[in-house]
Every structure is written in structure tokens, then in C-alpha cells.
Scaffold this active site. Structure first.
Site, PDB file in Angstrom:
ATOM      1  N   ASN A  96     -90.732  16.294  27.245  1.00  0.00           N
ATOM      2  CA  ASN A  96     -90.457  16.809  25.950  1.00  0.00           C
ATOM      3  C   ASN A  96     -89.696  17.988  25.856  1.00  0.00           C
ATOM      4  O   ASN A  96     -88.870  18.020  24.954  1.00  0.00           O
ATOM      5  CB  ASN A  96     -91.843  16.664  25.243  1.00  0.00           C
ATOM      6  CG  ASN A  96     -91.609  17.101  23.776  1.00  0.00           C
ATOM      7  OD1 ASN A  96     -90.757  16.288  23.164  1.00  0.00           O
ATOM      8  ND2 ASN A  96     -92.109  18.360  23.264  1.00  0.00           N
ATOM      9  N   GLN A 145     -91.047  15.130  16.087  1.00  0.00           N
ATOM     10  CA  GLN A 145     -90.073  14.697  16.958  1.00  0.00           C
ATOM     11  C   GLN A 145     -88.891  15.463  17.168  1.00  0.00           C
ATOM     12  O   GLN A 145     -88.370  15.078  18.243  1.00  0.00           O
ATOM     13  CB  GLN A 145     -90.017  13.348  16.891  1.00  0.00           C
ATOM     14  CG  GLN A 145     -91.236  12.494  16.813  1.00  0.00           C
ATOM     15  CD  GLN A 145     -91.137  11.086  16.943  1.00  0.00           C
ATOM     16  OE1 GLN A 145     -90.058  10.502  16.440  1.00  0.00           O
ATOM     17  NE2 GLN A 145     -92.175  10.438  17.561  1.00  0.00           N
ATOM     18  N   ASP A 184     -96.691  13.467  29.328  1.00  0.00           N
ATOM     19  CA  ASP A 184     -97.146  14.707  28.395  1.00  0.00           C
ATOM     20  C   ASP A 184     -96.250  14.503  26.992  1.00  0.00           C
ATOM     21  O   ASP A 184     -95.261  14.492  26.955  1.00  0.00           O
ATOM     22  CB  ASP A 184     -96.975  15.916  29.150  1.00  0.00           C
ATOM     23  CG  ASP A 184     -97.220  17.095  28.306  1.00  0.00           C
ATOM     24  OD1 ASP A 184     -98.482  17.210  28.480  1.00  0.00           O
ATOM     25  OD2 ASP A 184     -96.493  17.874  27.733  1.00  0.00           O
ATOM     26  N   GLU A 211     -99.821  10.417  26.564  1.00  0.00           N
ATOM     27  CA  GLU A 211    -100.556  11.345  25.860  1.00  0.00           C
ATOM     28  C   GLU A 211    -100.161  11.362  24.472  1.00  0.00           C
ATOM     29  O   GLU A 211     -98.937  11.993  24.061  1.00  0.00           O
ATOM     30  CB  GLU A 211    -100.572  12.880  26.413  1.00  0.00           C
ATOM     31  CG  GLU A 211    -101.669  13.676  25.847  1.00  0.00           C
ATOM     32  CD  GLU A 211    -101.090  15.047  25.308  1.00  0.00           C
ATOM     33  OE1 GLU A 211    -101.977  15.700  24.602  1.00  0.00           O
ATOM     34  OE2 GLU A 211     -99.900  15.165  25.217  1.00  0.00           O
TER      35      GLU A 211
HETATM   36  C1  AAO Z   1     -98.337  28.281  25.408  1.00  0.00           C
HETATM   37  C2  AAO Z   1     -99.050  29.280  24.599  1.00  0.00           C
HETATM   38  C3  AAO Z   1     -98.349  29.326  23.197  1.00  0.00           C
HETATM   39  C4  AAO Z   1     -96.802  29.434  23.567  1.00  0.00           C
HETATM   40  C5  AAO Z   1     -96.069  28.499  24.240  1.00  0.00           C
HETATM   41  C6  AAO Z   1     -94.933  28.679  24.683  1.00  0.00           C
HETATM   42  O1  AAO Z   1    -100.516  28.864  24.386  1.00  0.00           O
HETATM   43  O2  AAO Z   1     -98.899  30.233  22.339  1.00  0.00           O
HETATM   44  O3  AAO Z   1     -96.232  29.387  22.064  1.00  0.00           O
HETATM   45  O4  AAO Z   1     -96.854  28.546  25.599  1.00  0.00           O
HETATM   46  O5  AAO Z   1     -94.480  29.959  25.298  1.00  0.00           O
HETATM   47  C7  AAO Z   1    -100.361  23.701  27.101  1.00  0.00           C
HETATM   48  C8  AAO Z   1    -101.000  24.439  26.185  1.00  0.00           C
HETATM   49  C9  AAO Z   1    -100.354  25.439  25.446  1.00  0.00           C
HETATM   50  C10 AAO Z   1     -99.315  26.203  26.008  1.00  0.00           C
HETATM   51  C11 AAO Z   1     -98.313  24.953  26.507  1.00  0.00           C
HETATM   52  C12 AAO Z   1     -97.222  25.657  27.182  1.00  0.00           C
HETATM   53  O6  AAO Z   1    -102.166  23.851  25.661  1.00  0.00           O
HETATM   54  O7  AAO Z   1    -101.302  26.313  24.617  1.00  0.00           O
HETATM   55  O8  AAO Z   1     -98.459  26.880  24.960  1.00  0.00           O
HETATM   56  O9  AAO Z   1     -99.067  24.357  27.552  1.00  0.00           O
HETATM   57  O10 AAO Z   1     -97.434  26.483  28.314  1.00  0.00           O
HETATM   58  C13 AAO Z   1    -100.399  18.853  20.387  1.00  0.00           C
HETATM   59  C14 AAO Z   1     -99.655  17.893  21.376  1.00  0.00           C
HETATM   60  C15 AAO Z   1    -100.077  17.496  22.414  1.00  0.00           C
HETATM   61  C16 AAO Z   1    -100.506  18.919  23.166  1.00  0.00           C
HETATM   62  C17 AAO Z   1    -101.419  19.634  22.463  1.00  0.00           C
HETATM   63  C18 AAO Z   1    -101.745  20.760  23.212  1.00  0.00           C
HETATM   64  O11 AAO Z   1     -99.310  16.675  20.155  1.00  0.00           O
HETATM   65  O12 AAO Z   1     -99.130  16.869  23.076  1.00  0.00           O
HETATM   66  O13 AAO Z   1    -100.820  20.001  21.487  1.00  0.00           O
HETATM   67  N1  AAO Z   1    -100.984  18.449  24.623  1.00  0.00           N
HETATM   68  C19 AAO Z   1     -99.893  18.378  25.934  1.00  0.00           C
HETATM   69  C20 AAO Z   1    -100.620  19.021  27.209  1.00  0.00           C
HETATM   70  C21 AAO Z   1    -101.062  20.424  26.974  1.00  0.00           C
HETATM   71  C22 AAO Z   1     -99.900  21.338  26.890  1.00  0.00           C
HETATM   72  C23 AAO Z   1     -98.608  20.548  26.239  1.00  0.00           C
HETATM   73  C24 AAO Z   1     -98.859  19.265  25.774  1.00  0.00           C
HETATM   74  C25 AAO Z   1     -97.366  21.203  26.105  1.00  0.00           C
HETATM   75  O14 AAO Z   1    -101.650  18.340  27.421  1.00  0.00           O
HETATM   76  O15 AAO Z   1    -101.924  20.985  28.040  1.00  0.00           O
HETATM   77  O16 AAO Z   1     -99.802  22.613  26.112  1.00  0.00           O
HETATM   78  O17 AAO Z   1     -96.840  20.630  27.224  1.00  0.00           O
HETATM   79  C26 AAO Z   1    -103.747  17.783  16.343  1.00  0.00           C
HETATM   80  C27 AAO Z   1    -102.585  16.895  16.684  1.00  0.00           C
HETATM   81  C28 AAO Z   1    -102.181  16.707  17.992  1.00  0.00           C
HETATM   82  C29 AAO Z   1    -101.937  18.257  18.547  1.00  0.00           C
HETATM   83  C30 AAO Z   1    -103.081  19.150  18.186  1.00  0.00           C
HETATM   84  C31 AAO Z   1    -103.092  20.370  18.959  1.00  0.00           C
HETATM   85  O18 AAO Z   1    -104.990  17.263  17.069  1.00  0.00           O
HETATM   86  O19 AAO Z   1    -102.742  15.549  16.313  1.00  0.00           O
HETATM   87  O20 AAO Z   1    -100.832  16.051  18.250  1.00  0.00           O
HETATM   88  O21 AAO Z   1    -101.558  18.151  19.941  1.00  0.00           O
HETATM   89  O22 AAO Z   1    -103.353  19.221  16.881  1.00  0.00           O
HETATM   90  O23 AAO Z   1    -102.311  21.296  17.929  1.00  0.00           O
HETATM   91  C32 AAO Z   1    -108.848  16.703  16.064  1.00  0.00           C
HETATM   92  C33 AAO Z   1    -107.725  15.942  15.385  1.00  0.00           C
HETATM   93  C34 AAO Z   1    -106.620  15.946  16.185  1.00  0.00           C
HETATM   94  C35 AAO Z   1    -105.916  17.310  16.413  1.00  0.00           C
HETATM   95  C36 AAO Z   1    -107.172  17.951  17.405  1.00  0.00           C
HETATM   96  C37 AAO Z   1    -106.800  19.417  17.788  1.00  0.00           C
HETATM   97  O24 AAO Z   1    -109.210  15.900  17.207  1.00  0.00           O
HETATM   98  O25 AAO Z   1    -108.138  14.797  15.069  1.00  0.00           O
HETATM   99  O26 AAO Z   1    -105.317  15.574  15.172  1.00  0.00           O
HETATM  100  O27 AAO Z   1    -108.395  18.123  16.769  1.00  0.00           O
HETATM  101  O28 AAO Z   1    -107.092  20.243  16.611  1.00  0.00           O
END
Ligand code: AAO
Length: 452
Positions: A96, A145, A184, A211
Site C-alpha cells: 500500500n 484509499q 497488508d 487484512e
Molecule cells: C509507525 C509509527 C507511526 C508513524 C509511522 C510512519 O507508529 O507513529 O507515523 O510509523 O513513520 C505498523 C504499526 C504502526 C507503524 C507502521 C509503520 O502498527 O504503528 O507506524 O507499522 O511502521 C489501520 C489499518 C491497518 C493497519 C492498522 C495498524 O487499516 O491496515 O491501522 N494494520 C497493518 C499492519 C500494521 C502496520 C500497517 C498496517 C502499516 O498490521 O502492523 O502498522 O503497514 C480502526 C480502523 C482500522 C485501523 C485501526 C487502527 O480499527 O477500522 O482500519 O487499522 O482503527 O487505526 C476496534 C474497531 C476498529 C478499529 C480498532 C482499532 O476494533 O472496531 O474499527 O478498534 O482502534
């Protein structure tokens, strides 16, 4: 499109989060293959930013296979070694985005230079979407997106040039023998773009699991993505936690409103949910966590992935001992660091159980109205789960053929006799389970002592 069954091994996967390629290879031979897993999901293999946090893996710098988890040669050796043990590798594909705009510029784990709009020989400013601000509203499809997920530079997957680059990366992994991909952040890529990328693969039918974190009220839902793969069903994990935390008597309701069974990837937790309080259990739940895994593996819904990572102390910290460019090899003798779920007798036993009962439906359901359930899988298997603080002794009615069976869960080698009416009596310990299956329960299989 469902995860392909490996003959005799089912399709159960193991997610080895932040395991180096060398340690995955060794574990395939010693444990994962013999335990009967069909797949291992590994962390992202592409070059990424330097740093000791685990999430550097999710900030691609290039598609060279030079990461904190190992070199290209080590990756290839892992794929070959696991395949020889009967286990396919599922790679975590981060397509992505590239690095965070907030990460500025620098040098990746493979020595490549990077910066904002700057990935020499790979991507430039034209490769990224026009929205250069961060996603703030998951209710807005355009933002989700086209804008940046936590500042990560959002690839213009609508363009043919970007699609070709991404397909080139995935095709490279396919050429090394990778069996499938965890996609991812699929929510952040239009489903049609993913389909266009998949059509460019040397094997356009390769297994993908997306995911897409399903969330009520959001415009983008997991079901949109079924055209190019299965989708992880996060609600299953949240529901499972709810039942395990309260009463499991009604746990058959766990699948209400969820994706069809043959399109859903299920798990008790993953690397995000275990540390983010995203409403799932994690290893810190101890016996209940194991029971959740027992249920997932016993119950015929979805494609299960057992999760195995490290005992984190805070959200961001990587594996203890990590440097900016290398993660130490995993070791199951280092129980202070690694959870090694795949070595727990409960998990190994239940993978055998699931493989033994493939294709059967739930029969002989029984529950006590509170925290003890039991059910059969046709005439092939029977499981009881006691999610209460007291041992329970009772007689169970199964559809199993009469005979002697060894419990697959406890690794104590305890044997039970099923009589000619399909009944047996047992005492199930507090927060314990018991599983009998035709074939794998006999002859005696005491498990491997001392490995948990
Ligand atoms: C890091 C730093 C950031 C910095 C960034 C860039 O932490 O501060 O800005 O670097 O320098 C992982 C880490 C991140 C990290 C990133 C890059 O988790 O902390 O950032 O690597 O190093 C969304 C996405 C989902 C994503 C998830 C984390 O939709 O795709 O956020 N997961 C994948 C991986 C994950 C990875 C990435 C993607 C990036 O598995 O490990 O990040 O490659 C709601 C939304 C979701 C959203 C979540 C979190 O979910 O619906 O879409 O996921 O919020 O924001 C309940 C609710 C549900 C909610 C959930 C969480 O379950 O029903 O809706 O709670 O609150």
C-alpha cells in the site's frame, strides 16, 4: 480462492511474528512440519527502514529481500527447508505504501537510499497519490484509499507503472517458492487495484488473505475484497474474546453475521491486536488464551492461523536484543522472550485434531449453560472445553466408534475408553480441554515433554 488444503495436513497456518528466516527454517524442521501445520506466515521480507521497533518491517524502502529478519539467501533457504518439511510460506506483502513521510530520508536495511518521493530506481513523486495528508476519518472512502495511513507514503496503485512494480516484487517471491500472501492494509487500496495487480502475477490464482479490519459503520468492508482473496475476519477474534471472558455456552453464535466460512481467515489475535487492545485476547491471558486456540482449531469455521510472537513489554519495542539492522534469532528455550505457541501441547494436539476431522460437521453439541461445552466432529472426533475455575467430571455422548483414545490436548498420554454407545467419562481440569480423534488419538502420542 480459499487457502489450499495440503493433502493429509489440512490448511492450518502459524504466524511467526518477527522470527528470522533462519529460525523459521529450523522450526519448520523440528516442530512445525511434524506438528502438522500446512503454512507459516512470516513478517514482511522486503528492505525497510532501520530501527529497533518491530514496525520498521512495515516501512518498505525497496523490494530487495534484505531485512532485519535476514538476507535473500536466508529467505530462500527458509522457503526450501519449510517446503521439505511439508510447510508453505505465506509472506506479509506491504504494497500500500513505502516509508513514512515523517521518517524523512535515510538508508534502508539493505543499503538503499530513501526519502519523501524518493526511492531511486523504483518510485518517484509520480508514484504516490495526490493526497499528501494523513487519514483522519475512516468514514471517508477517498481518504482511506488515497491519503496516508499514519504518514506512510501512499502508492498510486491506480497507475500501471506502480502495479507493474508491485507485481514484479510479488513475482520475485513466487519465483522463490512462496505459497501465498497476507496482503497488508488492503482497506487502503481499492479492491479493483488489487485485482489488477493480481492479474499480473505468474500465478494469478495464488492464495491471498487480505487484512481489512472490518468495522461497523465504515464504508469499506472485508467483503469487497473477496474478488482477489480471502479476508481476515477480525470480528471473529473480538467475539471469541467476548465469549472466553464471559460464558462460552453460546459460542456457536460466534459466526453470526461474519464472512462465509470458506472465505474467512480467523485468529485469536495478531501482532496488532495483541498489543493495541483491539478487543482480542493475547498470550497474557494464559490458559484462557490456549482454550481460545483450542476452540478455533476444533470448530469448523474459517481458515485458522495460530499466532506466535514475543513477550512484548511495550507497544513499539522490537524483539529484545534487536539492533537497527538485525533481529536476534528466535529460540524456544528462551522462554522469557518467545511465546512459542506452536510448541504448546494444546496447540500441537489440536492441529492434529483439526487435520483428523477435516470435512466433518459439528455433532453432539452439549453445554452446561455457562462455561463448559463439548461437541463432536462427525464420527471422527470429540472435544470438551472447560472455561471455568473448577474441574468437571461427567459422561459425554459422542458419535465416535467404540475404542481406546488418547487425549490430544494434555500431552499426559491419558487414555479414555469410548463404549459401544459412544460414551466416555472424564474429568476435565479447570480451564482445561480434552480432545479425542480417530487415528491421531491412537496409538499413544505423549507429545514432546519439556518443550512448552
Ligand atoms: C509507525 C509509527 C507511526 C508513524 C509511522 C510512519 O507508529 O507513529 O507515523 O510509523 O513513520 C505498523 C504499526 C504502526 C507503524 C507502521 C509503520 O502498527 O504503528 O507506524 O507499522 O511502521 C489501520 C489499518 C491497518 C493497519 C492498522 C495498524 O487499516 O491496515 O491501522 N494494520 C497493518 C499492519 C500494521 C502496520 C500497517 C498496517 C502499516 O498490521 O502492523 O502498522 O503497514 C480502526 C480502523 C482500522 C485501523 C485501526 C487502527 O480499527 O477500522 O482500519 O487499522 O482503527 O487505526 C476496534 C474497531 C476498529 C478499529 C480498532 C482499532 O476494533 O472496531 O474499527 O478498534 O482502534
Amino acid at each position: 480462492l480459499a487457502a489450499p488444503e495440503v493433502p493429509g495436513r489440512g490448511s492450518t497456518a502459524l504466524n511467526l511474528f518477527q522470527w528470522t528466516w533462519s529460525s523459521v527454517a529450523a522450526e519448520c524442521t523440528s516442530t512445525i512440519g511434524p506438528a502438522g501445520f500446512a503454512y507459516v506466515q512470516v513478517s514482511p521480507p522486503q528492505e525497510h527502514i532501520q530501527g529497533t521497533s518491530w514496525w520498521t518491517s512495515y516501512q518498505p524502502v525497496s523490494y530487495r529481500l534484505e531485512s532485519k529478519l535476514g538476507t535473500r539467501a536466508e529467505f530462500k533457504n527458509m522457503v526450501d527447508t519449510c517446503r521439505a518439511a511439508g510447510v508453505g510460506i505465506i509472506a506479509d506483502a506491504v504494497i500500500n505504501h513505502m516509508t513514512g513521510a515523517d521518517a524523512g530520508s535515510g538508508t534502508g536495511t539493505g543499503g538503499s537510499a530513501f526519502g519523501v518521493d524518493y526511492f531511486p530506481g523504483l518510485y518517484d513523486g509520480s508514484s504516490f497519490n495526490d493526497c499528501r495528508s494523513n487519514i483522519s476519518n475512516y468514514g471517508d472512502r477517498y481518504q482511506v484509499q488515497n491519503c496516508r495511513l499514519v504518514s506512510l507514503q501512499d502508492l498510486r496503485t491506480g497507475s500501471n507503472a506502480v502495479r507493474d512494480r508491485i507485481a514484479g516484487y510479488l513475482n520475485d517471491l513466487l519465483s522463490l517458492g512462496v505459497a501465498g500472501f497476507r496482503m497488508d492494509a488492503s482497506k487502503h487500496i481499492p479492491a479493483a487495484d488489487l485485482e489488477a495487480i493480481k492479474s499480473r502475477l505468474t500465478n494469478p490464482n495464488v492464495f491471498w488473505v487480505h487484512e481489512v479490519i472490518g468495522s461497523a459503520g465504515e464504508p469499506i468492508q472485508p467483503s469487497e475484497y473477496l474478488g482477489s482473496g480471502d479476508s481476515h475476519e477480525f470480528q471473529y477474534a473480538r467475539n471469541l474474546k467476548g465469549y472466553m471472558d464471559g460464558s462460552i455456552a453460546g459460542i456457536r453464535g460466534i459466526t453470526n453475521g461474519l464472512l462465509p466460512s470458506d472465505r474467512a481467515g480467523v485468529f485469536v489475535d495478531n501482532h496488532d491486536t495483541e498489543r493495541d487492545g483491539h478487543g482480542t485476547m493475547n498470550y497474557q491471558w494464559g490458559q484462557k488464551y490456549l482454550l481460545g486456540n483450542v476452540f478455533m482449531l476444533a470448530y469448523p469455521y474459517g481458515w485458522p492461523t495460530v499466532y506466535s510472537g514475543y513477550k512484548f513489554t511495550d507497544r513499539d519495542a522490537g524483539v529484545p536484543g534487536s539492533t537497527a539492522t538485525r533481529v536476534p534469532d528466535a529460540s524456544c528455550s528462551n522462554t522469557a522472550v518467545w511465546t512459542c505457541m506452536q510448541r504448546k501441547p494444546e496447540i500441537k494436539g489440536m492441529v492434529k485434531f483439526r487435520n483428523a476431522v477435516t470435512g466433518t460437521a459439528v455433532t453432539n453439541w452439549w453445554d452446561d449453560g455457562s462455561n463448559h461445552i463439548a461437541f463432536g466432529r462427525g464420527a471422527k472426533g470429540y472435544v470438551t472445553i472447560n472455561n471455568s475455575a473448577s474441574a468437571v467430571t461427567r459422561t459425554y455422548q459422542t458419535s465416535l466408534p467404540a475404542g481406546e483414545y488418547t487425549d490430544l490436548v494434555s500431552a499426559t498420554g491419558t487414555r479414555y475408553t469410548v463404549d459401544s454407545s459412544g460414551r466416555f467419562s472424564a474429568t476435565v481440569p479447570q480451564y482445561g480441554a480434552l480432545a479425542l480423534a480417530v487415528g491421531s488419538s491412537t496409538p499413544v502420542d505423549p507429545g514432546e515433554p519439556g518443550t512448552n
